[in-house]
Write an enzyme that holds these catalytic residues in place. Structure first.
Site, PDB file in Angstrom:
ATOM      1  N   ALA A 280      -4.305   1.568  -2.708  1.00  0.00           N
ATOM      2  CA  ALA A 280      -2.852   1.695  -2.814  1.00  0.00           C
ATOM      3  C   ALA A 280      -2.214   0.630  -1.929  1.00  0.00           C
ATOM      4  CB  ALA A 280      -2.382   3.086  -2.405  1.00  0.00           C
ATOM      5  N   MET A 281      -0.882   0.485  -2.059  1.00  0.00           N
ATOM      6  CA  MET A 281      -0.139  -0.485  -1.263  1.00  0.00           C
ATOM      7  C   MET A 281       1.211   0.098  -0.891  1.00  0.00           C
ATOM      8  SD  MET A 281      -0.226  -3.391   0.189  1.00  0.00           S
ATOM      9  CE  MET A 281       1.094  -4.008   1.229  1.00  0.00           C
ATOM     10  N   GLU A 314      -0.340   5.863   2.919  1.00  0.00           N
ATOM     11  CA  GLU A 314       0.720   4.922   2.527  1.00  0.00           C
ATOM     12  C   GLU A 314       2.073   5.371   3.062  1.00  0.00           C
ATOM     13  OE1 GLU A 314      -0.351   2.165   1.328  1.00  0.00           O
ATOM     14  OE2 GLU A 314      -2.349   3.039   1.164  1.00  0.00           O
ATOM     15  N   HIS A 317       2.677   4.303   6.532  1.00  0.00           N
ATOM     16  CA  HIS A 317       3.025   2.883   6.596  1.00  0.00           C
ATOM     17  C   HIS A 317       4.534   2.640   6.525  1.00  0.00           C
ATOM     18  CE1 HIS A 317      -0.625   0.617   6.765  1.00  0.00           C
ATOM     19  NE2 HIS A 317      -1.132   1.072   5.643  1.00  0.00           N
ATOM     20  N   GLU A 336      -2.718  -0.592   9.926  1.00  0.00           N
ATOM     21  CA  GLU A 336      -3.791   0.074   9.191  1.00  0.00           C
ATOM     22  C   GLU A 336      -4.487   1.151  10.011  1.00  0.00           C
ATOM     23  OE1 GLU A 336      -3.932  -0.032   6.205  1.00  0.00           O
ATOM     24  OE2 GLU A 336      -2.997  -1.919   5.635  1.00  0.00           O
TER      25      GLU A 336
END
Length: 866
Positions: A280-281, A314, A317, A336
């Site tokens: 995923a991003m 995610e 993040h 990360e």
């Protein structure tokens, strides 16, 4: 002019010179559906960047990877594209204090998962687009200053085919309007100030489900976050958006309770997209995931847990990485490691997956331990010289070791101090960029501890320590002295401070239970634990009980004997998982024969209650068989594994996740005529196992070993594709076709991957997976010299994502012999000037192969001991 591989020095120089004020990006994506478009298929990209320059009159550059540039206008001056654009950069000279750059370019759609990826669905012909940029592929879609510390707001305008859904980081600015020449124009509100690599566009006839998250904030105001979840239309019938939204809302609750900073990016869309290279991003407001997280068939609870963990990773993040971003990729861990740790923490404390720390200990840390014992190991805070270095550092150290270190930090500094430090970090550096020292300073404030020494030991040195109990007992079996020995590899001799729990276990009836626990600090080569003096001699000592620290653990001889006899009797699932992990470490290190590990799996894996641990044991057992077992024992050990797997499959609760896991493991190990006949019967419906539903995904899992053993050919594989004529079916078909035991088949697969660039990233991956079959070593042997002859050219000619897949995937690991190891060493000796990132990949594979040979020697030596 400097090339495509931006260096850290160049980025620092540019960051000291330029300040990005804002981007306006207009993309025309109507060409995505044009029939019979020439290659490379392109789209129009018009970008306007407003930026300042600290030294008027200076020169710099913008980044762009595009087939052609139509025009470049700098401060009203038309520049000659042929003179200023070299294919990777646009030269900018005689800059003013304030500047406006407009670039009109033809950018290429991607089939490698980098930049603007285009996917045509074989099921219905629909076209889907999405972007993926990390670390530096936004420049494939629009002109940029491609580095994380030149943040700016972005305004996107996208022209797309009629009827498409188009999404961006920001919310839509009204409804789409008709475009001249057909299609529609979508305009989006400005984003917050963000880095280029986390901008995103998703466009196509996606299936979309909507929901809303609401929360009353501390000041009494209501936070409202529109939620979206989307996938391809062909997957809509499998899309469990309700569960995705449940985890999403639980995560938003958790992070708002602990971070003290409201989610800052407006909406929260989550797109599950095809042919995705990553898990995923974290694009703010528009997170992208690999669509394999939309489950087409039955999966175990471990798969749902994994998806939930990725969703939460995610989401973390949004604060660690998007709101506050590292200056350069040296401090990639600042996002990360924190996302990995906070994802696991929120998984355990906010969702139904309360045993998430078991998965972390058993799976995530195994990734870290492997990476930390490679010759390419590096500190958590790494030395990233350029973008190729950055690409390779999305690894087990940056993610899982970093998260493990943070778990240790919480034990060291205290949970409240850690979370308060995070809150101050967000408040001070919102929308900015940071380095290691910025985080350490707030943690020192909140914990009152000196973080410099902790940081030096845990963040700025490489390698993993080994902890071993050293027990002295008297004639009555009482402990007279208990010490913990700490060792380090000669290449990385750092001994670190460890906060550990030591658990003592004894037999109580049919169970092994913990009867005593002490928590202590370990430092130096030998630490005496006085609290354990006088304790009864336990049956099992676990020196990193509860998994507080990051280390390899060993057992004393008595404990190891207990595990060999009674591993399945350990009642605590985390303790049991830690023992399995330590035994796997012994096997990898060549200290336990692979046959002994396989024997433990055959005797005790069937009693494992945690499905994630069971599936990890299956993966380890297969690796032990393929890589660590002495070659002359592989056939015998393989038969035993297959027989054991089939026995457990028949014993497993009908319809359970354990039954499904054993069915997949049986297919992975099947090799005898009887095994293959059973798989054929299960596919045909003539054989049954009570409760086992052979759905489409399981059908492909059964078909691959049949293809690899020559029991299914092209006709059967293509017939299966006719049953499952989907994107997933095409990947499975490609893999099965390449798995057939034929020289002609292997030659075709090699040519498709190495000598052609027409396959998409997903089909490259599938072809390599099919090509590389453990039972076909002789067939693959001629490719060893061909591999070393081609890798430099592949690295030079292909995108880095595809090059990494080829170099890693086709390395002759399966040969498992000295000849392959020597060939790798010869290449390394003769190519010292090859790109460092390429050498790193070969060096890592060489190290894995050398480790395999040492383990085989250990297994072979057991013949003489038997």
């Amino acid at each position: 002019m400097p090339g495509e591989n931006l260096t850290r020095d160049e980025a620092r120089e540019r960051a000291g010179l330029l300040t990005a004020h804002g981007y306006e990006v207009a993309l025309d994506l109507r060409s995505a559906t044009a029939p019979d478009a020439p290659e490379p298929r392109t789209f129009r990209s018009v970008t306007t960047i407003r930026f300042g320059c600290a030294r008027p009159g200076a020169s710099s550059f913008a980044d762009l990877l595009a087939p052609s540039v139509t025009s470049v206008v700098l401060n009203g001056r038309e520049l000659d594209p042929a003179a200023v654009f070299d294919g990777t950069r646009i030269a900018l000279e005689d800059l003013r204090e304030e500047n406006v750059l407009t670039v009109d370019a033809q950018c290429a759609y991607s089939r490698t998962g980098e930049g603007m990826h285009r996917f045509a669905d074989p099921e219905d012909g629909e076209v889907y687009l999405y972007t993926q940029y990390e670390p530096a592929d936004a420049r494939r879609v629009f002109a940029t200053f491609e580095q994380p510390d030149l943040k700016a707001p972005f305004i996107f305008t996208v022209t797309a085919p009629e009827g498409w859904t188009v999404l961006n980081n920001g919310a839509a600015d009204g409804e789409p309007v008709p475009a001249e020449g057909g299609g529609a124009v979508w305009r989006f509100l400005p984003t917050k100030s963000i880095s280029t690599y986390i901008t995103a566009v998703v466009a196509g006839p996606y299936h979309m489900v909507r929901d809303t998250y609401r929360r009353t904030l501390d000041d009494g105001s209501e936070l409202v976050i529109p939620l979206g979840a989307l996938c391809r239309k062909g997957l809509a019938r499998h899309f469990d958006a309700d569960d995705i939204f449940t985890v999403t809302k639980q995560g938003l609750d958790f992070f708002h309770e602990h971070f003290g900073y409201p989610y800052p990016f407006g909406k929260y869309d989550q797109a599950f997209v095809p042919e995705y290279n990553l898990g995923a991003m974290e694009n703010p407001g528009l997170v992208t995931f690999r669509e394999e997280y939309v489950f087409r068939g039955k999966v175990t609870q471990a798969s749902y847990e994994s998806r939930a963990n990725v969703i939460l990773h995610e989401m973390a993040h949004m604060w660690f990485g998007d709101l506050v971003t590292m200056e350069w990729w040296d401090d990639l861990w600042l996002k990360e490691s924190f996302a990995d740790f906070m994802g696991a923490l929120s998984l355990v404390e906010a969702t139904r997956f309360e045993n998430g720390w078991i998965t972390f200990a058993n799976r995530r840390k195994a990734w870290a331990y492997r990476a930390d014992q490679l010759p390419s190991t590096h500190p958590v805070t790494a030395d990233i010289r350029d973008l190729q270095d950055a690409k390779l550092n999305f690894d087990g150290i940056t993610y899982a070791k970093g998260a493990s270190v943070l778990k240790q930090l919480v034990a060291y500094a205290g949970r409240d101090a850690f979370l308060e430090g995070a809150r101050r970090y967000f408040q001070r550096h919102a929308y900015g960029n940071t380095r290691l020292e910025h985080l350490l300073s707030v943690l020192e404030e909140t914990s009152g501890r000196d973080m410099a020494e902790w940081s030096r030991a845990w963040l700025q040195t490489a390698g993993v320590n080994t902890l071993t109990p050293d027990v002295v007992q008297d004639a009555d079996g009482r402990i007279t002295e208990f010490a913990v020995l700490q060792e380090a590899a000669p290449s990385h001799p750092e001994l670190r401070p460890h906060r550990v729990a030591i658990g003592l276990y004894r037999r109580e009836g049919d169970a092994l239970v913990r009867f005593h626990r002490v928590e202590t600090d370990v430092a130096g080569p030998r630490t005496v634990v006085t609290e354990l003096a006088g304790a009864a001699r336990p049956d099992l000592i676990l020196v990193n009980d509860d998994d507080l620290t990051y280390c390899k653990t060993r057992f004393d001889a008595h404990s190891l004997g207990t595990l060999r006899a009674r591993l399945g009797d350990i009642t605590d699932p985390l303790a049991r998982a830690l023992c399995w992990s330590a035994l796997w470490g012994l096997t990898r290190d060549g200290l336990m024969p692979a046959r002994d590990f396989l024997d433990l799996v055959l005797r005790f894996a069937g009693r494992e209650s945690d499905i994630g641990v069971l599936q990890m044991l299956h993966a380890w057992a297969h690796s032990a068989l393929v890589h660590y077992t002495a070659p002359d024992r592989r056939e015998q050990s393989g038969r035993a594994l297959a027989e054991g797997a089939l026995g457990e499959l028949r014993l497993a609760e009908p319809g359970s996740g354990h039954q499904l896991a054993w069915a997949r493991f049986f297919a992975l190990t099947a090799g005898s005529a009887a095994d293959l006949q059973l798989l054929q019967g299960l596919l045909a419906g003539t054989a049954k196992i009570d409760g086992l539903e052979v759905d489409q995904e399981l059908r492909w899992a059964f078909l691959e070993p049949l293809a690899a053993h020559g029991a299914a050919g092209a006709a059967e594989i293509n017939a299966e594709l006719a049953r499952d004529d989907t994107a997933s079916g095409k990947r499975h078909q490609t893999r099965c076709l390449a798995a057939r035991p034929s020289g002609e088949v292997k030659e075709r697969a090699w040519a498709d991957v190495v000598e052609s660039d027409t396959l998409s990233n997903a089909l490259v991956e599938a072809t390599i997976a099919g090509f590389d079959q453990p039972g076909q070593r002789e067939l693959l042997a001629p490719y060893v010299p061909r591999y070393f002859a081609m890798i430099e050219q592949v690295w030079e000619k292909r995108s880095i994502e595809i090059a990494m897949s080829v170099v890693r995937g086709l390395f002759p690991m399966l040969q498992g012999n000295q000849e392959a190891l020597d060939a790798a060493q010869t290449w390394l000796d003769e190519h010292r000037q090859a790109p460092p990132a390429l050498r790193r990949l070969v060096l890592e594979a060489h190290a894995d192969l050398a480790r395999a040979l040492r383990a085989q020697d250990c297994d072979r030596a057991a013949d003489y001991a038997d």
